[in-house]
Design a protein around this motif. Structure first.
Motif, PDB file in Angstrom:
ATOM      1  N   MET A  36       0.833  -1.205   0.000  1.00 16.70           N
ATOM      2  CA  MET A  36       0.000   0.000   0.000  1.00 16.70           C
ATOM      3  C   MET A  36       0.867   1.253   0.000  1.00 16.70           C
ATOM      4  O   MET A  36       0.639   2.199  -0.769  1.00 16.70           O
ATOM      5  CB  MET A  36      -0.891   0.025   1.237  1.00 16.70           C
ATOM      6  CG  MET A  36      -1.993  -1.012   1.286  1.00 16.70           C
ATOM      7  SD  MET A  36      -2.942  -0.807   2.826  1.00 16.70           S
ATOM      8  CE  MET A  36      -3.902  -2.326   2.817  1.00 16.70           C
ATOM      9  N   MET A  37       1.874   1.262   0.880  1.00 16.74           N
ATOM     10  CA  MET A  37       2.674   2.474   1.040  1.00 16.74           C
ATOM     11  C   MET A  37       3.556   2.738  -0.177  1.00 16.74           C
ATOM     12  O   MET A  37       3.748   3.881  -0.585  1.00 16.74           O
ATOM     13  CB  MET A  37       3.533   2.359   2.302  1.00 16.74           C
ATOM     14  CG  MET A  37       2.725   2.298   3.590  1.00 16.74           C
ATOM     15  SD  MET A  37       1.558   3.673   3.761  1.00 16.74           S
ATOM     16  CE  MET A  37       0.009   2.907   3.226  1.00 16.74           C
ATOM     17  N   LEU A  38       4.094   1.686  -0.781  1.00 18.30           N
ATOM     18  CA  LEU A  38       4.896   1.883  -1.986  1.00 18.30           C
ATOM     19  C   LEU A  38       4.059   2.452  -3.121  1.00 18.30           C
ATOM     20  O   LEU A  38       4.500   3.361  -3.847  1.00 18.30           O
ATOM     21  CB  LEU A  38       5.534   0.554  -2.412  1.00 18.30           C
ATOM     22  CG  LEU A  38       6.782   0.113  -1.652  1.00 18.30           C
ATOM     23  CD1 LEU A  38       7.174  -1.296  -2.060  1.00 18.30           C
ATOM     24  CD2 LEU A  38       7.942   1.082  -1.908  1.00 18.30           C
ATOM     25  N   GLY A  39       2.854   1.909  -3.293  1.00 20.47           N
ATOM     26  CA  GLY A  39       1.991   2.403  -4.361  1.00 20.47           C
ATOM     27  C   GLY A  39       1.564   3.835  -4.145  1.00 20.47           C
ATOM     28  O   GLY A  39       1.623   4.660  -5.068  1.00 20.47           O
ATOM     29  N   TRP A  40       1.129   4.153  -2.924  1.00 23.55           N
ATOM     30  CA  TRP A  40       0.724   5.525  -2.634  1.00 23.55           C
ATOM     31  C   TRP A  40       1.909   6.483  -2.733  1.00 23.55           C
ATOM     32  O   TRP A  40       1.769   7.608  -3.229  1.00 23.55           O
ATOM     33  CB  TRP A  40       0.099   5.605  -1.243  1.00 23.55           C
ATOM     34  CG  TRP A  40      -1.356   5.295  -1.228  1.00 23.55           C
ATOM     35  CD1 TRP A  40      -1.967   4.198  -0.685  1.00 23.55           C
ATOM     36  CD2 TRP A  40      -2.408   6.090  -1.797  1.00 23.55           C
ATOM     37  NE1 TRP A  40      -3.326   4.259  -0.883  1.00 23.55           N
ATOM     38  CE2 TRP A  40      -3.625   5.408  -1.560  1.00 23.55           C
ATOM     39  CE3 TRP A  40      -2.433   7.306  -2.487  1.00 23.55           C
ATOM     40  CZ2 TRP A  40      -4.854   5.904  -1.980  1.00 23.55           C
ATOM     41  CZ3 TRP A  40      -3.661   7.793  -2.912  1.00 23.55           C
ATOM     42  CH2 TRP A  40      -4.847   7.100  -2.663  1.00 23.55           C
ATOM     43  N   PHE A  41       3.078   6.045  -2.252  1.00 26.02           N
ATOM     44  CA  PHE A  41       4.266   6.880  -2.367  1.00 26.02           C
ATOM     45  C   PHE A  41       4.570   7.184  -3.826  1.00 26.02           C
ATOM     46  O   PHE A  41       4.857   8.336  -4.196  1.00 26.02           O
ATOM     47  CB  PHE A  41       5.455   6.183  -1.704  1.00 26.02           C
ATOM     48  CG  PHE A  41       6.740   6.968  -1.754  1.00 26.02           C
ATOM     49  CD1 PHE A  41       7.043   7.892  -0.775  1.00 26.02           C
ATOM     50  CD2 PHE A  41       7.645   6.783  -2.792  1.00 26.02           C
ATOM     51  CE1 PHE A  41       8.225   8.622  -0.822  1.00 26.02           C
ATOM     52  CE2 PHE A  41       8.824   7.501  -2.850  1.00 26.02           C
ATOM     53  CZ  PHE A  41       9.123   8.425  -1.857  1.00 26.02           C
ATOM     54  N   ALA A  42       4.513   6.157  -4.678  1.00 26.21           N
ATOM     55  CA  ALA A  42       4.794   6.353  -6.095  1.00 26.21           C
ATOM     56  C   ALA A  42       3.818   7.345  -6.719  1.00 26.21           C
ATOM     57  O   ALA A  42       4.213   8.238  -7.489  1.00 26.21           O
ATOM     58  CB  ALA A  42       4.744   5.016  -6.834  1.00 26.21           C
ATOM     59  N   LEU A  43       2.527   7.196  -6.404  1.00 25.23           N
ATOM     60  CA  LEU A  43       1.526   8.100  -6.969  1.00 25.23           C
ATOM     61  C   LEU A  43       1.738   9.535  -6.481  1.00 25.23           C
ATOM     62  O   LEU A  43       1.752  10.482  -7.280  1.00 25.23           O
ATOM     63  CB  LEU A  43       0.127   7.625  -6.584  1.00 25.23           C
ATOM     64  CG  LEU A  43      -1.026   8.537  -7.025  1.00 25.23           C
ATOM     65  CD1 LEU A  43      -1.071   8.643  -8.543  1.00 25.23           C
ATOM     66  CD2 LEU A  43      -2.352   8.034  -6.485  1.00 25.23           C
ATOM     67  N   ASN A  44       1.914   9.697  -5.168  1.00 21.75           N
ATOM     68  CA  ASN A  44       2.051  11.044  -4.613  1.00 21.75           C
ATOM     69  C   ASN A  44       3.324  11.736  -5.085  1.00 21.75           C
ATOM     70  O   ASN A  44       3.316  12.928  -5.405  1.00 21.75           O
ATOM     71  CB  ASN A  44       2.025  10.970  -3.079  1.00 21.75           C
ATOM     72  CG  ASN A  44       0.679  10.544  -2.546  1.00 21.75           C
ATOM     73  OD1 ASN A  44      -0.352  10.784  -3.159  1.00 21.75           O
ATOM     74  ND2 ASN A  44       0.677   9.874  -1.396  1.00 21.75           N
ATOM     75  N   VAL A  45       4.425  10.980  -5.133  1.00 17.31           N
ATOM     76  CA  VAL A  45       5.688  11.568  -5.598  1.00 17.31           C
ATOM     77  C   VAL A  45       5.603  11.914  -7.083  1.00 17.31           C
ATOM     78  O   VAL A  45       6.155  12.932  -7.528  1.00 17.31           O
ATOM     79  CB  VAL A  45       6.858  10.595  -5.323  1.00 17.31           C
ATOM     80  CG1 VAL A  45       8.105  10.997  -6.117  1.00 17.31           C
ATOM     81  CG2 VAL A  45       7.190  10.597  -3.834  1.00 17.31           C
ATOM     82  N   SER A  46       4.911  11.079  -7.850  1.00 19.18           N
ATOM     83  CA  SER A  46       4.768  11.360  -9.279  1.00 19.18           C
ATOM     84  C   SER A  46       4.058  12.694  -9.513  1.00 19.18           C
ATOM     85  O   SER A  46       4.535  13.535 -10.294  1.00 19.18           O
ATOM     86  CB  SER A  46       3.993  10.225  -9.947  1.00 19.18           C
ATOM     87  OG  SER A  46       3.761  10.519 -11.311  1.00 19.18           O
ATOM     88  N   VAL A  47       2.944  12.901  -8.811  1.00 19.94           N
ATOM     89  CA  VAL A  47       2.176  14.131  -9.016  1.00 19.94           C
ATOM     90  C   VAL A  47       2.921  15.339  -8.456  1.00 19.94           C
ATOM     91  O   VAL A  47       3.067  16.376  -9.126  1.00 19.94           O
ATOM     92  CB  VAL A  47       0.791  14.000  -8.357  1.00 19.94           C
ATOM     93  CG1 VAL A  47       0.004  15.286  -8.515  1.00 19.94           C
ATOM     94  CG2 VAL A  47       0.016  12.836  -8.979  1.00 19.94           C
ATOM     95  N   ALA A  48       3.411  15.220  -7.217  1.00 23.33           N
ATOM     96  CA  ALA A  48       4.102  16.350  -6.593  1.00 23.33           C
ATOM     97  C   ALA A  48       5.405  16.671  -7.316  1.00 23.33           C
ATOM     98  O   ALA A  48       5.757  17.841  -7.501  1.00 23.33           O
ATOM     99  CB  ALA A  48       4.382  16.040  -5.122  1.00 23.33           C
ATOM    100  N   GLY A  89       5.781   2.757   5.585  1.00 26.02           N
ATOM    101  CA  GLY A  89       6.445   1.802   4.705  1.00 26.02           C
ATOM    102  C   GLY A  89       7.740   1.286   5.296  1.00 26.02           C
ATOM    103  O   GLY A  89       8.052   0.088   5.204  1.00 26.02           O
ATOM    104  N   ALA A  90       8.514   2.169   5.934  1.00 29.66           N
ATOM    105  CA  ALA A  90       9.764   1.748   6.562  1.00 29.66           C
ATOM    106  C   ALA A  90       9.510   0.809   7.728  1.00 29.66           C
ATOM    107  O   ALA A  90      10.227  -0.189   7.915  1.00 29.66           O
ATOM    108  CB  ALA A  90      10.550   2.972   7.026  1.00 29.66           C
ATOM    109  N   LEU A  91       8.485   1.100   8.545  1.00 35.03           N
ATOM    110  CA  LEU A  91       8.140   0.200   9.645  1.00 35.03           C
ATOM    111  C   LEU A  91       7.727  -1.173   9.130  1.00 35.03           C
ATOM    112  O   LEU A  91       8.114  -2.204   9.689  1.00 35.03           O
ATOM    113  CB  LEU A  91       7.017   0.801  10.483  1.00 35.03           C
ATOM    114  CG  LEU A  91       7.339   2.050  11.311  1.00 35.03           C
ATOM    115  CD1 LEU A  91       6.115   2.487  12.105  1.00 35.03           C
ATOM    116  CD2 LEU A  91       8.516   1.807  12.246  1.00 35.03           C
ATOM    117  N   SER A  92       6.937  -1.186   8.046  1.00 35.60           N
ATOM    118  CA  SER A  92       6.485  -2.461   7.486  1.00 35.60           C
ATOM    119  C   SER A  92       7.655  -3.252   6.912  1.00 35.60           C
ATOM    120  O   SER A  92       7.742  -4.473   7.091  1.00 35.60           O
ATOM    121  CB  SER A  92       5.441  -2.213   6.395  1.00 35.60           C
ATOM    122  OG  SER A  92       4.314  -1.553   6.919  1.00 35.60           O
ATOM    123  N   LEU A  93       8.559  -2.576   6.220  1.00 39.99           N
ATOM    124  CA  LEU A  93       9.701  -3.265   5.628  1.00 39.99           C
ATOM    125  C   LEU A  93      10.599  -3.857   6.700  1.00 39.99           C
ATOM    126  O   LEU A  93      11.077  -4.997   6.572  1.00 39.99           O
ATOM    127  CB  LEU A  93      10.488  -2.294   4.742  1.00 39.99           C
ATOM    128  CG  LEU A  93      11.720  -2.873   4.048  1.00 39.99           C
ATOM    129  CD1 LEU A  93      11.349  -4.085   3.191  1.00 39.99           C
ATOM    130  CD2 LEU A  93      12.397  -1.801   3.202  1.00 39.99           C
TER     131      LEU A  93
END
Length: 412
Positions: free
Chosen positions: A91-103, A273-277
């Motif tokens: 979840m966190m990787l996908g959301w991170f990718a989307l948010n970083v892409s737009v921002a 994401g870091a905690l999960s990893l």
């Protein structure tokens, strides 16, 4: 662990409530429902989302545990590590990718560099803040949320001076979907964050502080930004304030709005994401996990992973709330299914049942897939509770947490 006031933890909530993505959600509602139905859908959906987030947050506050400690109760220590942690990491990787892409795209156009360079700069900047832990994250996200609101107010002033905004519409929605599916859309918008709220509430002193975070950081701004997105959709044909401002000749404000608006979400994605990893691979510490999540997520953003985000985010939205329902029953109930400490098949099977029901109904085009998935998971776990149970012992769970690296609640 030092306990914190709610102002110091409201930032991640505000990162969701004040995100430009909240306008996108409001615009999506406006395409399916109009007038009073739109208002009801937004308000009911926001209340339901806030209720899920608060309940999860209260579990974290009560047990002094982050999410990964909580999921070990119904799933078992290894069950949580092998199933919940990878799902949350995805979840966190996908959301991170989307948010970083737009921002990152917005930042690149603002300062005149290629989009991918902008993505790398956003990721590096958010990594440098999150590196110092949840305190730096929370205060920075709060500042970004306030800035986003101020920029949005100025942007709306500019739009209103040029366009007429309305919520009423002509009574004919472009893609009619009904009130119940619209409520589910609002729930889906914040489902992943609602699951993760214990990560930001485990060191709060009082339950009412969790409620204040939800009201001030999530519910109030989400309603306002959702209404703005709906009004923009009705009046201009797009939910995107940045696009409207750019078309009106205000690109600087447009790109600032997007670049700043996603920073709170990016930082909370990094943190969880870091905690999960580090739970999936215990030898990986918090800061190494941060770097790996940032590198992989930025690479996904640069490869235009956002093109495949709709089915991906749908799956993630259907996975989170059923797991939250199982955690609620396990924590607040007086009984829980038997099972060894490492693997608890009842919890794993109940979560799987909720996910299968949700995905199946969604594939069939049924608008109540998300609530049906929650009910299926909760019903299965309640049945397991009554068929075979032992007393819930929060103290024993906390003792087990202290012995296991899988239940780390905060960065070193």
């Amino acid at each position: 662990m030092t306990q914190k006031g709610w102002i110091g933890r409201v930032g991640p909530w505000a990162g969701i409530g004040t995100s430009p993505a909240a306008m996108m959600m409001g615009g999506g509602l406006a395409q399916g429902v109009e007038g009073w139905k739109l208002l009801v859908s937004l308000l009911v959906g926001t209340v339901a989302l806030a209720a899920i987030a608060v309940t999860q947050g209260l579990i974290g506050q009560k047990t002094r545990s982050a999410l990964l400690s909580i999921t070990s109760g119904p799933l078992g220590l290894l069950g949580s590590r092998r199933f919940a942690s990878p799902a949350i990491l995805a979840m966190m990787l996908g959301w991170f990718a989307l948010n970083v892409s737009v921002a990152g795209t917005a930042l690149g156009r603002l300062i005149g560099v290629p989009d991918r360079v902008g993505m790398a700069l956003v990721a590096l900047g958010m990594l440098s803040v999150t590196w110092f832990g949840v305190n730096a994250l929370s205060w920075s996200a709060l500042a970004a949320g306030i800035a986003t609101v101020l920029i949005a107010v100025e942007g709306i002033r500019i739009v209103v001076s040029e366009r007429d905004l309305t919520l009423i519409g002509d009574g004919r929605a472009l893609e009619p979907i009904g009130v119940v599916p619209s409520v589910a859309l609002v729930l889906g918008y914040g489902a992943a964050f609602a699951l993760r709220t214990p990560d930001f509430t485990h060191d709060l002193e009082r339950p009412r502080q969790v409620i204040w975070c939800a009201l001030a950081g999530l519910a109030a701004p989400l309603v306002l930004f959702g209404l703005v997105g709906a009004a923009l959709q009705q009046s201009t044909g797009t939910w995107n304030l940045a696009d409207v401002l750019r078309d009106l000749g205000s690109p600087t404000i447009a790109y600032l709005f997007v670049a700043i608006g996603f920073t709170g979400s990016v930082m909370s994605n990094l943190y969880s994401g870091a905690l999960s990893l580090s739970d999936v691979a215990p030898r990986i510490g918090y800061r190494i996990g941060l770097c790996l999540v940032a590198v992989v997520g930025t690479a996904l953003a640069a490869l235009h992973f956002s093109r495949w985000m709709l089915p991906y985010l749908t799956t993630m939205a259907l996975a989170g709330p059923p797991l939250a329902a199982i955690c609620w029953i396990h924590t607040w109930g007086r009984r829980s299914p038997r099972g060894n400490l490492n693997w608890r098949a009842a919890g794993i099977a109940s979560w799987a049942a909720g996910l299968v029901v949700g995905l199946g109904l969604n594939a069939a085009g049924v608008g109540v897939a998300l609530p049906a998935g929650i009910l299926a998971a909760a019903g299965a776990y309640l049945a397991a509770t009554w068929l075979g149970y032992s007393p819930v012992n929060l103290g024993a769970r906390r003792s087990a947490k202290a012995e296991s690296p899988s239940t780390r609640s905060e960065e070193p």
